[in-house]
Write a protein that holds these residues in place. Structure first.
Motif, short mmCIF file in Angstrom:
data_model
loop_
_atom_site.label_atom_id
_atom_site.label_comp_id
_atom_site.label_asym_id
_atom_site.label_seq_id
_atom_site.Cartn_x
_atom_site.Cartn_y
_atom_site.Cartn_z
N PRO B 31 -32.32 4.70 23.85
CA PRO B 31 -31.16 4.42 23.29
C PRO B 31 -30.27 5.83 23.57
O PRO B 31 -30.67 6.93 23.68
CB PRO B 31 -31.34 4.50 21.59
N THR B 99 -32.16 -11.83 18.52
CA THR B 99 -32.63 -10.31 18.84
C THR B 99 -32.48 -9.89 20.42
O THR B 99 -31.79 -9.03 20.61
CB THR B 99 -34.02 -10.27 18.49
N GLN B 103 -29.65 -7.33 20.07
CA GLN B 103 -30.00 -6.16 19.68
C GLN B 103 -29.67 -5.04 20.86
O GLN B 103 -29.41 -3.93 20.27
CB GLN B 103 -31.71 -6.12 19.64
N PHE B 106 -26.32 -3.56 19.78
CA PHE B 106 -26.35 -2.57 18.53
C PHE B 106 -26.87 -1.29 19.20
O PHE B 106 -26.28 -0.29 18.87
CB PHE B 106 -27.52 -2.95 17.53
N ALA B 107 -27.83 -1.27 19.91
CA ALA B 107 -28.47 0.16 20.59
C ALA B 107 -27.47 0.65 21.43
O ALA B 107 -27.20 1.94 21.39
CB ALA B 107 -29.52 -0.17 20.98
N MET B 123 -32.94 -10.62 14.16
CA MET B 123 -33.09 -9.24 13.80
C MET B 123 -33.58 -8.70 12.60
O MET B 123 -33.14 -9.44 11.84
CB MET B 123 -31.88 -8.73 14.17
N LEU B 128 -31.73 -2.72 10.72
CA LEU B 128 -30.34 -2.70 10.69
C LEU B 128 -29.81 -1.79 9.56
O LEU B 128 -28.99 -1.19 9.75
CB LEU B 128 -29.70 -4.15 10.83
N ASP B 131 -30.32 2.07 9.50
CA ASP B 131 -29.72 2.43 10.39
C ASP B 131 -28.11 2.71 10.17
O ASP B 131 -27.38 2.96 11.00
CB ASP B 131 -30.09 2.31 11.81
N GLN B 133 -26.04 0.20 10.17
CA GLN B 133 -25.46 -0.70 10.92
C GLN B 133 -24.86 -2.04 10.45
O GLN B 133 -23.84 -3.00 10.89
CB GLN B 133 -26.44 -1.44 12.00
#
Lengths: 303, 469
Positions: B31, B99, B103, B106-107, B123, B128, B131, B133
């Motif tokens: 990431p 996902t 996903q 998000f990353a 997901m 989430l 983190d 999110q």
């Protein structure tokens, strides 16, 4: 001088693109996987924490993963063995098995050669879905319908934890045999015909032809097949993931390393841990490759 | 996907990397820290616009294209939102692979504004939430409802919604559908054969015996390939026997939660059904195959939820008349009364906190929770929504009606569990063990022991985030 320079430039120009691609898309992900394996990354964070070897310590206590490893090990032994035996048998029959005078395949061998190759043409996912239907536990299953008509109860090919692994092995063999029949046929074609003819004039039957001529002269090809099939056994994924109940079940009876990696990464969102599993699998595969190359050094028979 | 080409590339790379080194994602696996997108100053808030939605900021929406399809979003929710914010450009997307598609977004730090994070490829909400999110949706609960400025959104929702949507003390996931679990049957088949809804476990077993003897159909089945369909009634029954705390303890990974007596009794009860009354071949069939067998009158009963009727709409005969009944009384001394139901909000909508337009996302959810939107939704997809009274006066199908009535009869006696989403590893173990329990591979005692062991393992694993309720 100028020509040498031109030649070097020419080669470099051609190599630059593939080497770059290889570095960016193969080597670099490998290195990154080693790094991710030492973090607690869950896939969404931009700042994973470094946790050292925690994931590897955890992995040693992971019963499911070691179960998966034993399944891979069983496949590593059984898949090449069974596939090669069947493929050799078929290749022999198709090419030199006519038995009678002269050397040729059994009647209709051209037709069989094409038919045997069919499974190889199908995508693995197609094969997996196809066999889900073949193995259906009721009277619409291709295998269970005749069994039930004979009064034998339906066999739970995929839902009995004691049988499911063998069903997976069966499907893998089914799919692999065709390719190795072709490979061995090519090998057989390079063996001079007069050897077979001489042997059959001397009165060798099919069995002694096979064990005294075909097998020794094909040994190199068999070794290649062994390595290919071994790698196939180590990185099997799609057949198990798509075909079996609960993706590696029932009760983890068919799970393999690759499915556990996928499960941990994309279902548990433990990308760090999954990468650690991937690193372990990487070493297993490399180890197998080195081992098989070492063991397969053997004098070639020149003819 | 057309407006986000780099996703396809990432998805492709991920697939390519799966083969021998599944752990290694792709060249862009690690990431990258990205500067947070500076969100424009929100517009002024008002009673009519409680979150301060900018009038012309685009809104990107991703809908899980599963059993409910995505027509409800384009035909019901989005027109309603547009009617208030005509200048907002809505970018509608639908996928089955939440996902895989989202996903990486998000990353990469640019998630969309509203996601229906549902289905088998959803997901992980815990990951989430952990983190940061997920947008805190508490302002949504406290905002006035779409229909009536004097009623807060919180007051029109089923209380389980806030309970279920809370992660780390913040309400951040909005379940939109109220899933009601029970034993499903054909009202027609029961009427024609003179079979009665069993109120006690003994009556249930007697009914199974009667159906078996009648030779007309098999008594019971479940999605054998997906044993979670069976651990659901098993746990609901355990809660009925031992009270709600049985499930609370399991969720909290309390010591001995699984090996508690009520869980063992329920396991024993269902193991008996597994041994005697299952349709032949059940263990190898999936939910579609078993549900279709029921539609063909090959089997009388199966455990499922209120999504069943919509899921089976193409194979159900017109006069089938789906109905559901709650888990029967195990003994007369059950802690919870007859009619106790397992209900659970589903179709989980989230607003990513790092998206470009979280205010618009929350406003979109507020529109979804209007009576009109929720009622139209219930009618379109034959199910029960979490908005109280949205189904009133609507033309509900027999199954949806039956579930709605059962919910009304249950009153406050509803139970739920959350460990399934909190601890995916435990879910997989329960799936494996339940399959074995029903096929006789493990005894009920071993079954609870096995799950207890896994729960303890998870409890002692510091890398797994723990939740309590």
């Amino acid at each position: 001088m100028f020509n040498t320079y031109r030649r070097g430039l020419f080669i470099t120009a051609f190599l630059a693109a593939p080497v770059t691609l290889y570095l960016v898309y193969v080597i670099s992900p490998y290195i990154q996987a080693f790094y991710i394996a030492m973090t607690d990354w869950r896939g969404v964070s931009a700042t994973p924490n470094f946790v050292g070897l925690d994931n590897f310590v955890r992995l040693f206590a992971d019963g499911v993963f070691w179960k998966a490893v034993t399944h891979n090990a069983a496949l590593l032994v059984l898949l090449p063995l069974i596939t090669i035996v069947i493929a050799l048998f078929f290749a022999f029959l198709l090419n030199v098995g006519s038995g009678g005078r002269g050397v040729g395949g059994v009647p209709g061998s051209k037709f069989y050669r094409v038919v045997f190759f069919f499974p190889q043409v199908l995508a693995v996912t197609v094969v997996a879905v196809l066999f889900q239907q073949v193995f259906r536990p009721d009277d619409s299953g291709m295998l269970n319908a005749p069994l039930m008509a004979l009064g034998l109860g339906p066999v739970s090919f995929l839902s009995d934890p004691g049988i499911a692994f063998w069903s997976v092995l069966g499907v893998m063999v089914w799919q692999a045999v065709g390719f190795y029949v072709v490979l061995f046929s090519a090998g057989l074609a390079s063996i001079p015909r007069d050897m077979f003819e001489a042997a059959s004039i001397d009165g060798a039957g099919r069995v002694s032809l096979f064990f005294r001529i075909t097998l020794p002269l094909l040994w190199d090809t068999v070794q290649v097949a062994w390595v290919y099939l071994g790698i196939l056994a180590l990185d099997v994924f799609a057949i198990v993931w798509v075909m079996t109940d609960q993706q590696g079940g029932p009760d983890y009876s068919t799970t393999v390393m690759a499915t556990e990696i996928y499960r941990n990464a994309f279902e548990y969102f433990r990308f760090g841990y999954a990468s650690a599993l991937g690193v372990v699998m990487f070493f297993f595969t490399i180890g197998f490759a080195i081992l098989s190359l070492r063991l397969s050094r053997r004098e070639r028979i020149e003819y | 996907m057309s407006n986000t080409p780099h996703i396809t590339r990432r998805g492709l790379l991920r697939a390519a990397a799966l083969a021998p080194m599944a752990g290694a994602l792709a060249a862009c696996a690690t990431p990258a820290q990205q500067a947070p997108t500076a969100s424009a100053a929100p517009a002024a808030t008002s009673a009519a616009n409680p979150f301060g939605v900018a009038a012309d900021k685009p809104l990107e929406i991703w809908i899980f294209d599963g059993g409910f399809g995505n027509k409800y979003a384009t035909d019901i929710h989005q027109p309603l939102f547009k009617s208030k914010y005509p200048q907002v450009e809505i970018k509608h997307n639908a996928t089955k692979e939440i996902t895989k598609v989202l996903q990486p977004r998000f990353a990469g730090g640019n998630p969309p504004d509203v996601i229906d994070n549902s289905g088998a490829n959803a997901m992980d909400m815990g990951a989430l939430a952990q983190d940061g999110q997920l947008q805190d949706l508490t302002p949504l609960l406290d905002a006035p409802s779409w229909d009536d400025p004097n009623v807060k959104v919180r007051d029109i929702l089923d209380p389980a919604v806030t309970e279920f949507g809370t992660y780390d003390g913040k309400f951040s996931v909005l379940g939109y559908v109220n899933y009601i679990h029970g034993i499903w049957y054909s009202q027609k088949a029961f009427r024609d054969n003179g079979w009665e809804i069993p109120k006690t476990w003994d009556a249930f077993l007697a009914l199974c015996e009667t159906i078996k003897k009648s030779g007309k159909m098999a008594p019971f089945t479940y999605a054998g390939k997906h044993p979670q369909y069976l651990y659901e009634p098993l746990l609901t029954m355990a809660a009925k026997i031992g009270g709600n705390e049985v499930l609370v303890n399991i969720d909290n990974l309390a010591d001995g939660a699984w090996s508690a007596e009520p869980v063992r009794q329920a396991a024993e009860a269902w193991a008996e059904v597994g041994a005697k009354y299952l349709m032949e071949g059940t263990t190898g069939l999936d939910h579609v195959q078993t549900q279709t067998a029921q539609n063909k009158y090959q089997v009388a009963m199966l455990p499922s939820g209120s999504w069943l009727e919509n899921e089976q709409k193409d194979t159900t005969p017109d006069d089938f008349e789906y109905g559901m009944f709650p888990i029967p009384d195990f003994t007369s001394s059950d802690k919870m009364p007859y009619g106790t139901l397992h209900t659970q909000p589903g179709e989980s909508f989230i607003v990513p906190s790092k998206g470009a337009n979280p205010q618009g996302g929350m406003e979109y959810l507020r529109a979804m929770l209007s009576k009109k939107a929720a009622g139209d939704f219930s009618e379109l997809v034959r199910t029960v929504s979490v908005v109280k009274g949205a189904g009133e006066g609507r033309n509900l199908t027999p199954g949806a009606q039956s579930a709605t009535d059962a919910l009304a009869a249950a009153g406050a006696n509803t139970v739920y569990y959350r460990w399934r989403t909190w601890y995916a590893q435990l879910h997989d173990e329960a799936v494996a063990a339940t399959g074995q329990l029903m096929s006789g591979g493990v005894t009920p005692a071993k079954y609870v022991e096995r799950l207890q062991k896994k729960a303890d393992e998870i409890k002692n694993d510091s890398s797994i985030k723990k939740y309590t309720r």
